[in-house]
Design a protein around this motif. Sequence first.
Motif, PDB file in Angstrom:
ATOM      1  N   PRO A  13       0.835  -1.211   0.000  1.00  0.00           N
ATOM      2  CA  PRO A  13       0.000   0.000   0.000  1.00  0.00           C
ATOM      3  C   PRO A  13       0.870   1.262   0.000  1.00  0.00           C
ATOM      4  O   PRO A  13       1.840   1.354   0.755  1.00  0.00           O
ATOM      5  N   VAL A  14       0.526   2.197  -0.875  1.00  0.00           N
ATOM      6  CA  VAL A  14       1.243   3.474  -0.991  1.00  0.00           C
ATOM      7  C   VAL A  14       0.238   4.566  -1.304  1.00  0.00           C
ATOM      8  O   VAL A  14      -0.932   4.303  -1.560  1.00  0.00           O
ATOM      9  N   LYS A  15       0.716   5.791  -1.317  1.00  0.00           N
ATOM     10  CA  LYS A  15      -0.075   6.925  -1.783  1.00  0.00           C
ATOM     11  C   LYS A  15       0.421   7.270  -3.183  1.00  0.00           C
ATOM     12  O   LYS A  15       1.632   7.381  -3.422  1.00  0.00           O
ATOM     13  N   ILE A  22      -4.371  12.827  -4.918  1.00  0.00           N
ATOM     14  CA  ILE A  22      -3.706  11.792  -4.126  1.00  0.00           C
ATOM     15  C   ILE A  22      -4.702  10.677  -3.887  1.00  0.00           C
ATOM     16  O   ILE A  22      -5.842  10.926  -3.507  1.00  0.00           O
ATOM     17  N   GLU A  23      -4.254   9.446  -4.123  1.00  0.00           N
ATOM     18  CA  GLU A  23      -5.152   8.322  -3.889  1.00  0.00           C
ATOM     19  C   GLU A  23      -4.400   7.164  -3.253  1.00  0.00           C
ATOM     20  O   GLU A  23      -3.181   7.045  -3.397  1.00  0.00           O
ATOM     21  N   ASP A  24      -5.136   6.327  -2.533  1.00  0.00           N
ATOM     22  CA  ASP A  24      -4.581   5.097  -1.997  1.00  0.00           C
ATOM     23  C   ASP A  24      -4.480   4.094  -3.134  1.00  0.00           C
ATOM     24  O   ASP A  24      -5.392   3.988  -3.963  1.00  0.00           O
ATOM     25  N   ALA A  25      -3.372   3.373  -3.193  1.00  0.00           N
ATOM     26  CA  ALA A  25      -3.161   2.395  -4.253  1.00  0.00           C
ATOM     27  C   ALA A  25      -2.149   1.369  -3.754  1.00  0.00           C
ATOM     28  O   ALA A  25      -1.661   1.468  -2.632  1.00  0.00           O
ATOM     29  N   ILE A  99       5.072   8.115  -6.217  1.00  0.00           N
ATOM     30  CA  ILE A  99       4.674   7.200  -5.155  1.00  0.00           C
ATOM     31  C   ILE A  99       5.248   7.753  -3.862  1.00  0.00           C
ATOM     32  O   ILE A  99       6.469   7.920  -3.737  1.00  0.00           O
ATOM     33  N   ALA A 100       4.358   8.067  -2.921  1.00  0.00           N
ATOM     34  CA  ALA A 100       4.766   8.485  -1.583  1.00  0.00           C
ATOM     35  C   ALA A 100       4.747   7.233  -0.707  1.00  0.00           C
ATOM     36  O   ALA A 100       3.691   6.688  -0.405  1.00  0.00           O
ATOM     37  N   ASP A 101       5.922   6.779  -0.335  1.00  0.00           N
ATOM     38  CA  ASP A 101       6.114   5.560   0.460  1.00  0.00           C
ATOM     39  C   ASP A 101       6.477   5.986   1.879  1.00  0.00           C
ATOM     40  O   ASP A 101       7.593   5.769   2.341  1.00  0.00           O
ATOM     41  N   GLY A 102       5.528   6.630   2.552  1.00  0.00           N
ATOM     42  CA  GLY A 102       5.777   7.286   3.823  1.00  0.00           C
ATOM     43  C   GLY A 102       6.479   6.461   4.884  1.00  0.00           C
ATOM     44  O   GLY A 102       7.278   6.996   5.651  1.00  0.00           O
ATOM     45  N   LEU A 103       6.221   5.176   4.937  1.00  0.00           N
ATOM     46  CA  LEU A 103       6.835   4.332   5.958  1.00  0.00           C
ATOM     47  C   LEU A 103       7.991   3.490   5.418  1.00  0.00           C
ATOM     48  O   LEU A 103       8.565   2.685   6.147  1.00  0.00           O
TER      49      LEU A 103
END
Length: 163
Positions: A13-15, A22-25, A99-103
């Motif tokens: 899961p990423v943003k 911005i969407e969840d994907a 892709i925002a991979d926050g974690l």
Amino acid sequence: MTIQPGQSIASVPVKYVTERGIEDATSADILGRGTVVFFTVPGAFTPTCHLNHLPGYLAAADQLKAAGVDTIICGTVNDHHVVKAWAEATGALGKIEFIADGLGKLANALGLERDMTGGGLGIRFIRSSMLVRNGVAEIVNIEGAPGVVTNSGAPAMLEALRA
């Protein structure tokens, strides 16, 4: 273990940050459609990423598309708000998706993570680029030293596409 050519992209899961918002994907959904150039950077607004790596792909976007690339995507371990601000500040939205991979879960799943906690930055992507066709890595380029953009930059990807 670092992803190798012939391996499928992990589904994490990423943003997804695009000109649409911005969407969840999942990474597999985003990177599994057509021919994708996916390049990763340690951080939005960081010197080499902001002044060299992203601008190189932005400048070469039309050439990459002419060489058969459907989508150009930048991955970074930052939250989606920072990634969106960076995309807007650089004028990249509309030519490059993010892709925002926050974690850092995607960075870890692909074996492209670097522990920068000593400098207060946490886990980040290493600088890399990939050519992904229908969710399978075809080319994987990893930089050998921090602050360098050679084999993961747009010129190297263009050369590989033309070969």
